[in-house]
Design a protein around this motif. Structure first.
Motif, mmCIF file in Angstrom:
data_model
loop_
_atom_site.group_PDB
_atom_site.id
_atom_site.type_symbol
_atom_site.label_atom_id
_atom_site.label_comp_id
_atom_site.label_asym_id
_atom_site.label_seq_id
_atom_site.Cartn_x
_atom_site.Cartn_y
_atom_site.Cartn_z
ATOM 1 N N MET A 104 0.877 -1.268 0.017
ATOM 2 C CA MET A 104 -0.063 -0.014 0.004
ATOM 3 C C MET A 104 0.768 1.247 0.031
ATOM 4 O O MET A 104 1.788 1.163 0.634
ATOM 5 N N ILE A 105 0.272 2.235 -0.754
ATOM 6 C CA ILE A 105 1.206 3.548 -0.674
ATOM 7 C C ILE A 105 0.295 4.474 0.117
ATOM 8 O O ILE A 105 -0.710 4.697 0.108
ATOM 9 N N ILE A 116 -5.760 12.699 -6.384
ATOM 10 C CA ILE A 116 -5.482 11.255 -5.673
ATOM 11 C C ILE A 116 -6.562 10.581 -5.791
ATOM 12 O O ILE A 116 -6.301 9.026 -6.103
ATOM 13 N N GLN A 117 -7.932 10.909 -5.636
ATOM 14 C CA GLN A 117 -8.993 10.044 -5.664
ATOM 15 C C GLN A 117 -9.105 9.055 -7.333
ATOM 16 O O GLN A 117 -9.466 8.191 -7.132
ATOM 17 N N ASN A 118 -8.667 9.821 -8.086
ATOM 18 C CA ASN A 118 -8.954 9.255 -9.367
ATOM 19 C C ASN A 118 -7.718 8.483 -10.071
ATOM 20 O O ASN A 118 -7.498 8.266 -11.243
ATOM 21 N N GLN A 119 -6.877 7.893 -9.033
ATOM 22 C CA GLN A 119 -5.965 7.143 -9.659
ATOM 23 C C GLN A 119 -6.223 5.895 -10.263
ATOM 24 O O GLN A 119 -7.335 5.288 -9.707
ATOM 25 N N THR A 120 -5.497 5.359 -11.312
ATOM 26 C CA THR A 120 -5.929 4.065 -11.784
ATOM 27 C C THR A 120 -5.354 2.831 -10.646
ATOM 28 O O THR A 120 -5.691 1.816 -10.660
ATOM 29 N N PHE A 121 -4.468 3.105 -9.876
ATOM 30 C CA PHE A 121 -3.906 2.333 -8.687
ATOM 31 C C PHE A 121 -4.886 2.392 -7.459
ATOM 32 O O PHE A 121 -5.036 3.725 -7.322
ATOM 33 N N THR A 122 -5.331 1.383 -6.705
ATOM 34 C CA THR A 122 -6.170 1.665 -5.877
ATOM 35 C C THR A 122 -5.706 1.339 -4.473
ATOM 36 O O THR A 122 -6.696 1.465 -3.497
ATOM 37 N N ASP A 123 -4.683 0.652 -4.279
ATOM 38 C CA ASP A 123 -4.287 0.238 -3.017
ATOM 39 C C ASP A 123 -3.307 1.376 -2.413
ATOM 40 O O ASP A 123 -2.199 1.307 -2.380
ATOM 41 N N GLN A 147 1.544 8.339 11.190
ATOM 42 C CA GLN A 147 0.194 7.700 11.017
ATOM 43 C C GLN A 147 0.111 6.795 9.927
ATOM 44 O O GLN A 147 -0.732 6.017 9.845
ATOM 45 N N ALA A 148 1.070 6.842 9.115
ATOM 46 C CA ALA A 148 0.888 5.916 7.761
ATOM 47 C C ALA A 148 1.090 4.699 8.021
ATOM 48 O O ALA A 148 1.843 4.182 8.904
ATOM 49 N N GLN A 149 0.235 3.885 7.248
ATOM 50 C CA GLN A 149 0.139 2.510 7.444
ATOM 51 C C GLN A 149 0.961 1.810 6.206
ATOM 52 O O GLN A 149 1.067 0.560 6.267
ATOM 53 N N GLY A 150 1.169 2.407 5.091
ATOM 54 C CA GLY A 150 1.532 2.172 3.799
ATOM 55 C C GLY A 150 2.977 1.326 3.683
ATOM 56 O O GLY A 150 3.888 2.121 4.738
ATOM 57 N N ASP A 151 3.200 0.549 2.708
ATOM 58 C CA ASP A 151 4.812 0.231 2.805
ATOM 59 C C ASP A 151 5.706 1.236 2.233
ATOM 60 O O ASP A 151 6.851 1.254 2.559
ATOM 61 N N ALA A 162 4.089 2.379 -7.898
ATOM 62 C CA ALA A 162 4.100 1.021 -7.386
ATOM 63 C C ALA A 162 4.859 0.172 -8.439
ATOM 64 O O ALA A 162 5.505 -0.815 -7.872
ATOM 65 N N ASN A 163 4.686 -0.040 -9.523
ATOM 66 C CA ASN A 163 5.307 -0.770 -10.598
ATOM 67 C C ASN A 163 6.780 -0.577 -10.454
ATOM 68 O O ASN A 163 7.610 -1.646 -10.599
ATOM 69 N N ALA A 164 7.337 0.605 -10.377
ATOM 70 C CA ALA A 164 8.616 0.705 -10.212
ATOM 71 C C ALA A 164 9.311 0.168 -9.040
ATOM 72 O O ALA A 164 10.204 -0.451 -9.177
ATOM 73 N N PHE A 165 8.447 0.012 -7.895
ATOM 74 C CA PHE A 165 8.989 -0.600 -6.519
ATOM 75 C C PHE A 165 9.044 -2.054 -6.846
ATOM 76 O O PHE A 165 9.963 -2.785 -6.450
ATOM 77 N N VAL A 166 8.195 -2.502 -7.595
ATOM 78 C CA VAL A 166 8.019 -4.080 -7.847
ATOM 79 C C VAL A 166 9.398 -4.514 -8.689
ATOM 80 O O VAL A 166 9.910 -5.367 -8.422
#
Length: 189
Positions: A1-2, A22-29, A78-82, A102-106
């Motif tokens: 998660m981001i 931010i809400q209109n992102q193609t990535f949802t996690d 407060q962040a929970q994302g990786d 996200a794809n670059a991190f993977v």
């Protein structure tokens, strides 16, 4: 998660566009942490409205004004994302930004991803003063080169142009006496 952290201070004029990008992102996690740093222009009310509309994805911290560095650190805490990513309240993402990050991190199993800014219809005056080579990877032996490029402004040093694994974002907690910095805090982080 981001985790997308948005420090906010009197940016009501731009904030809706920022949050919609931010809400209109193609990535949802992802999660969004809004840090209202003592705004007195209605930004805090706008934050509350977005939280009411998306309580599972958006959180807000209301605090007295302390500056951008403490606001960002409160968001990190407060962040929970990786992955931690900052977005200034007067900026916005293109719709595939989080997906590309996200794809670059993977793909590279990296600790940080850096990227550029660009102009758009909404931000026609933005100019890119640095050019990042696509898919340039810095490994342990080239970290000094990266640091040199950052401190000499050969590549952007702004925190909003980087996504970093959360465990490395926590380094900002050790800035101590720099917490009151109102300018230049990006390079410090």
């Amino acid at each position: 998660m981001i985790s997308v952290i948005v420090p906010i201070y009197n940016t009501e004029k731009y904030l809706k566009k920022c949050l919609e990008s931010i809400q209109n992102q193609t990535f949802t996690d992802f999660e969004v942490i809004l840090v209202d740093d003592g705004s007195n222009d209605g930004s805090g009310l706008l934050c509350d409205r977005f939280v009411q509309e998306n309580p599972d994805r958006i959180a807000v911290i209301h605090k007295s004004n302390q500056g951008p560095l403490p606001a960002r650190l409160d968001g990190i805490n407060q962040a929970q994302g990786d992955v931690i990513l900052f977005l200034d309240a007067d900026d916005s993402f293109r719709e595939d930004a989080l997906e590309k990050i996200a794809n670059a991190f993977v793909k590279y199993n990296c600790d940080m991803v850096m990227f550029d800014t660009g102009a758009s219809e909404s931000y026609p005056t933005v100019s890119v003063s640095h050019s990042l080579t696509e898919e340039l990877v810095y490994r342990a032996e080239t970290k000094k080169t990266l640091y040199h490029k950052l401190i000499t402004y050969q590549i952007p040093n702004g925190v909003c142009l980087k996504a970093v694994r959360r465990e490395y974002a926590r380094i900002g907690e050790h800035l101590g006496q720099c917490m009151n910095a109102k300018h230049g805090e990006d390079l410090l982080m």
